[in-house]
Write a protein that holds these residues in place. Structure first.
Motif, short mmCIF file in Angstrom:
data_model
loop_
_atom_site.label_atom_id
_atom_site.label_comp_id
_atom_site.label_asym_id
_atom_site.label_seq_id
_atom_site.Cartn_x
_atom_site.Cartn_y
_atom_site.Cartn_z
N UNK A 244 27.32 -16.89 33.53
CA UNK A 244 28.33 -15.74 34.19
C UNK A 244 28.13 -14.31 33.69
N UNK A 245 28.21 -13.57 34.31
CA UNK A 245 27.87 -12.07 34.13
C UNK A 245 28.75 -11.68 32.77
N UNK A 246 30.02 -12.26 32.66
CA UNK A 246 30.77 -11.73 31.43
C UNK A 246 30.09 -12.08 30.24
N UNK A 247 29.41 -13.50 30.18
CA UNK A 247 28.65 -13.92 29.05
C UNK A 247 27.41 -12.94 28.54
N UNK A 248 26.85 -12.47 29.77
CA UNK A 248 25.54 -11.50 29.49
C UNK A 248 26.24 -10.34 28.75
N UNK B 65 26.88 -6.42 24.45
CA UNK B 65 28.16 -5.77 23.36
C UNK B 65 27.77 -6.12 22.01
N UNK B 66 27.40 -7.59 21.58
CA UNK B 66 27.08 -7.86 20.42
C UNK B 66 25.98 -7.20 19.59
N UNK B 67 24.80 -7.24 20.58
CA UNK B 67 23.61 -6.60 20.16
C UNK B 67 23.71 -5.11 20.14
N UNK C 237 26.96 1.28 21.21
CA UNK C 237 27.12 0.99 22.59
C UNK C 237 28.63 1.08 22.89
N UNK C 238 28.90 2.14 23.66
CA UNK C 238 30.42 2.35 23.79
C UNK C 238 30.80 1.81 25.29
#
Length: 86
Positions: A13-17, A22-24, A29-30
């Motif tokens: 899923x694109x949201x998983x990516x 975001x986590x990394x 990262x705004x």
């Protein structure tokens, strides 16, 4: 702002990516915005290309090019470790 595109399995899923990005990316990262999904011969069967617009921002200063590059490297490394793609 800079763009980051990667090829992943169709089932990812694109949201998983985006969550991994975001986590990394951490606090600097705004923004992460998916702006393109491509499926076709160029990426192969069962794959898709996801393109994200990333915005880096520190609240107290302007980030240097080197700092932005380090954040990007961290993101790419995380994607490679978790998804096997970069």
């Amino acid at each position: 702002m800079e763009d980051l595109a990667l090829i992943v399995d169709e089932a990812v899923p694109a949201e998983q990516v985006a969550d991994e990005i975001r986590q990394a990316g951490g606090a600097t990262l705004s923004s992460v915005r998916l702006f393109d999904v491509y499926r076709g011969d160029q990426v192969g069967s069962g794959k898709k290309s996801l393109a994200y617009g990333l915005t880096y921002q520190a609240s107290d200063r302007t980030l240097t090019d080197q700092e932005a590059a380090q954040i990007r490297q961290r993101i790419v490394r995380r994607l490679d470790e978790t998804l096997g793609q970069s």
